[in-house]
Design a protein around this motif. Structure first.
Motif, PDB file in Angstrom:
ATOM      1  N   ALA A 116      -5.895 -15.694  -2.072  1.00 47.50           N
ATOM      2  CA  ALA A 116      -6.260 -14.675  -1.084  1.00 47.50           C
ATOM      3  C   ALA A 116      -5.099 -13.715  -0.855  1.00 47.50           C
ATOM      4  CB  ALA A 116      -6.677 -15.338   0.225  1.00 47.50           C
ATOM      5  N   ILE A 117      -3.892 -14.245  -0.785  1.00 45.15           N
ATOM      6  CA  ILE A 117      -2.699 -13.391  -0.624  1.00 45.15           C
ATOM      7  C   ILE A 117      -2.550 -12.481  -1.833  1.00 45.15           C
ATOM      8  CG2 ILE A 117      -0.166 -13.401  -0.548  1.00 45.15           C
ATOM      9  CD1 ILE A 117      -0.427 -16.009   1.139  1.00 45.15           C
ATOM     10  N   SER A 118      -2.736 -13.052  -3.019  1.00 44.72           N
ATOM     11  CA  SER A 118      -2.608 -12.283  -4.251  1.00 44.72           C
ATOM     12  C   SER A 118      -3.618 -11.139  -4.298  1.00 44.72           C
ATOM     13  CB  SER A 118      -2.806 -13.201  -5.453  1.00 44.72           C
ATOM     14  OG  SER A 118      -2.806 -12.475  -6.646  1.00 44.72           O
ATOM     15  N   GLU A 119      -4.846 -11.396  -3.878  1.00 47.09           N
ATOM     16  CA  GLU A 119      -5.892 -10.371  -3.919  1.00 47.09           C
ATOM     17  C   GLU A 119      -5.682  -9.278  -2.870  1.00 47.09           C
ATOM     18  OE1 GLU A 119      -9.701 -12.249  -3.638  1.00 47.09           O
ATOM     19  OE2 GLU A 119      -9.505 -13.233  -5.580  1.00 47.09           O
ATOM     20  N   SER A 120      -5.100  -9.631  -1.733  1.00 45.89           N
ATOM     21  CA  SER A 120      -4.976  -8.650  -0.659  1.00 45.89           C
ATOM     22  C   SER A 120      -3.609  -7.969  -0.610  1.00 45.89           C
ATOM     23  CB  SER A 120      -5.265  -9.315   0.688  1.00 45.89           C
ATOM     24  OG  SER A 120      -4.297 -10.296   0.967  1.00 45.89           O
ATOM     25  N   ALA A 121      -2.649  -8.471  -1.361  1.00 42.40           N
ATOM     26  CA  ALA A 121      -1.290  -7.899  -1.333  1.00 42.40           C
ATOM     27  C   ALA A 121      -1.256  -6.530  -1.991  1.00 42.40           C
ATOM     28  CB  ALA A 121      -0.311  -8.832  -2.030  1.00 42.40           C
ATOM     29  N   THR A 122      -0.566  -5.604  -1.341  1.00 39.58           N
ATOM     30  CA  THR A 122      -0.406  -4.260  -1.911  1.00 39.58           C
ATOM     31  C   THR A 122       1.027  -4.023  -2.382  1.00 39.58           C
ATOM     32  OG1 THR A 122      -0.021  -3.396   0.315  1.00 39.58           O
ATOM     33  CG2 THR A 122      -2.269  -3.266  -0.545  1.00 39.58           C
ATOM     34  N   ASP A 123       1.962  -4.788  -1.852  1.00 36.47           N
ATOM     35  CA  ASP A 123       3.363  -4.650  -2.242  1.00 36.47           C
ATOM     36  C   ASP A 123       3.641  -5.457  -3.514  1.00 36.47           C
ATOM     37  OD1 ASP A 123       3.720  -3.170   0.045  1.00 36.47           O
ATOM     38  OD2 ASP A 123       4.512  -4.861   1.219  1.00 36.47           O
ATOM     39  N   ALA A 124       4.368  -4.862  -4.434  1.00 32.78           N
ATOM     40  CA  ALA A 124       4.689  -5.523  -5.700  1.00 32.78           C
ATOM     41  C   ALA A 124       5.452  -6.841  -5.513  1.00 32.78           C
ATOM     42  CB  ALA A 124       5.466  -4.574  -6.609  1.00 32.78           C
ATOM     43  N   PRO A 125       6.451  -6.907  -4.605  1.00 31.36           N
ATOM     44  CA  PRO A 125       7.161  -8.188  -4.439  1.00 31.36           C
ATOM     45  C   PRO A 125       6.236  -9.324  -3.968  1.00 31.36           C
ATOM     46  CG  PRO A 125       8.412  -6.411  -3.423  1.00 31.36           C
ATOM     47  CD  PRO A 125       7.100  -5.841  -3.827  1.00 31.36           C
ATOM     48  N   ILE A 126       5.310  -9.007  -3.107  1.00 29.46           N
ATOM     49  CA  ILE A 126       4.390 -10.045  -2.615  1.00 29.46           C
ATOM     50  C   ILE A 126       3.432 -10.459  -3.725  1.00 29.46           C
ATOM     51  CG2 ILE A 126       2.531 -10.530  -0.968  1.00 29.46           C
ATOM     52  CD1 ILE A 126       4.022  -8.764   1.036  1.00 29.46           C
ATOM     53  N   GLN A 127       2.981  -9.513  -4.528  1.00 30.12           N
ATOM     54  CA  GLN A 127       2.120  -9.837  -5.656  1.00 30.12           C
ATOM     55  C   GLN A 127       2.846 -10.727  -6.665  1.00 30.12           C
ATOM     56  OE1 GLN A 127       0.923  -5.949  -7.012  1.00 30.12           O
ATOM     57  NE2 GLN A 127      -0.938  -5.949  -5.730  1.00 30.12           N
ATOM     58  N   ARG A 128       4.117 -10.431  -6.936  1.00 25.15           N
ATOM     59  CA  ARG A 128       4.914 -11.264  -7.854  1.00 25.15           C
ATOM     60  C   ARG A 128       5.082 -12.673  -7.291  1.00 25.15           C
ATOM     61  NH1 ARG A 128       8.029  -6.672  -8.447  1.00 25.15           N
ATOM     62  NH2 ARG A 128       9.680  -7.504  -7.123  1.00 25.15           N
ATOM     63  N   LEU A 129       5.384 -12.761  -5.997  1.00 28.86           N
ATOM     64  CA  LEU A 129       5.551 -14.068  -5.358  1.00 28.86           C
ATOM     65  C   LEU A 129       4.251 -14.879  -5.435  1.00 28.86           C
ATOM     66  CD1 LEU A 129       7.290 -16.011  -3.693  1.00 28.86           C
ATOM     67  CD2 LEU A 129       6.493 -14.832  -1.650  1.00 28.86           C
ATOM     68  N   ALA A 130       3.130 -14.236  -5.151  1.00 29.44           N
ATOM     69  CA  ALA A 130       1.839 -14.926  -5.224  1.00 29.44           C
ATOM     70  C   ALA A 130       1.554 -15.371  -6.651  1.00 29.44           C
ATOM     71  CB  ALA A 130       0.726 -14.014  -4.702  1.00 29.44           C
ATOM     72  N   ALA A 131       1.860 -14.516  -7.632  1.00 29.69           N
ATOM     73  CA  ALA A 131       1.649 -14.883  -9.037  1.00 29.69           C
ATOM     74  C   ALA A 131       2.516 -16.076  -9.432  1.00 29.69           C
ATOM     75  CB  ALA A 131       1.938 -13.688  -9.940  1.00 29.69           C
ATOM     76  N   MET A 132       3.759 -16.101  -8.960  1.00 23.57           N
ATOM     77  CA  MET A 132       4.648 -17.245  -9.236  1.00 23.57           C
ATOM     78  C   MET A 132       4.091 -18.518  -8.622  1.00 23.57           C
ATOM     79  SD  MET A 132       8.665 -16.028  -9.073  1.00 23.57           S
ATOM     80  CE  MET A 132       8.869 -16.948  -7.612  1.00 23.57           C
ATOM     81  N   LEU A 133       3.617 -18.428  -7.384  1.00 22.26           N
ATOM     82  CA  LEU A 133       3.049 -19.602  -6.724  1.00 22.26           C
ATOM     83  C   LEU A 133       1.819 -20.104  -7.468  1.00 22.26           C
ATOM     84  CD1 LEU A 133       3.407 -18.654  -2.951  1.00 22.26           C
ATOM     85  CD2 LEU A 133       4.478 -20.585  -4.125  1.00 22.26           C
ATOM     86  N   ILE A 134       0.979 -19.186  -7.907  1.00 23.21           N
ATOM     87  CA  ILE A 134      -0.220 -19.587  -8.659  1.00 23.21           C
ATOM     88  C   ILE A 134       0.192 -20.313  -9.934  1.00 23.21           C
ATOM     89  CG2 ILE A 134      -2.159 -18.683 -10.023  1.00 23.21           C
ATOM     90  CD1 ILE A 134      -2.452 -16.513  -7.799  1.00 23.21           C
TER      91      ILE A 134
END
Length: 180
Positions: A116-134
């Motif tokens: 859910a965080i990955s889908e709703s994140a607009t900032d690149a750092p948050i998207q990278r963090l979510a991708a790493m967690l996944i």
């Protein structure tokens, strides 16, 4: 281990009859399974369970009733849908789920949150963090790869708001009274 008691009325020793095992009941009927509890712990919706089982949502609700007597073949299908050991569907409903099942349920909830965080994140750092967690969660538990995010469709309305049904008018002829 056998127990022997002395019966004064009979004047001798005897083995007492074993006390019957009384199953836990809901009302007057015996609980047979805990499908509903396991489904909720696993984060599987009624709709998703119905789709995976190939039955209606009403049938899912009926089968989830702990007193509903299911054939072994249907229990086996539930076991496949919920991805838990069959024993966890049959254990006493007052007992907790086994630790592996509880751990899987917790991991499933974490993955849903990360997606859910990955889908709703607009900032690149948050998207990278979510991708790493996944990636890390899938390394620990590969079956999480197919997990989707929490449902975000729709919005709950307050008690003061009306639903969409209020927008649709029902003609008087619907009620069968054409005298108006």
């Amino acid at each position: 281990m056998s127990t022997v008691e002395y019966n004064f009325n009979l004047g001798g020793f005897h083995s007492p009859a074993p006390s019957p095992i009384v199953p836990q009941t809901t009302g007057t009927r015996r609980q047979l399974h805990r499908i509903c509890d396991v489904r909720q712990e696993q984060g599987v919706s009624i709709r998703s369970a119905a789709r995976r089982l190939g039955i209606s949502m009403q049938e899912v609700r009926e089968q989830e009733n702990p007193c509903h007597d299911l054939p072994l073949s249907q229990l086996s299908r539930w076991q496949e849908v919920l991805e838990v050991p069959l024993a966890d569907l049959l254990v006493d409903s007052s007992g907790p789920l086994s630790e592996p099942v509880n751990q899987r349920a917790r991991m499933l909830r974490v993955m849903k949150t990360v997606k859910a965080i990955s889908e709703s994140a607009t900032d690149a750092p948050i998207q990278r963090l979510a991708a790493m967690l996944i990636t890390q969660l899938v390394e620990v538990m590969p079956e999480l790869k197919e997990v989707s995010a929490w449902h975000t469709v729709g919005q709950r309305r307050t008690q003061d708001e009306m639903g969409r049904i209020i927008e649709r008018t029902i003609p008087d002829s619907f009620f069968g009274d054409s005298s108006y």
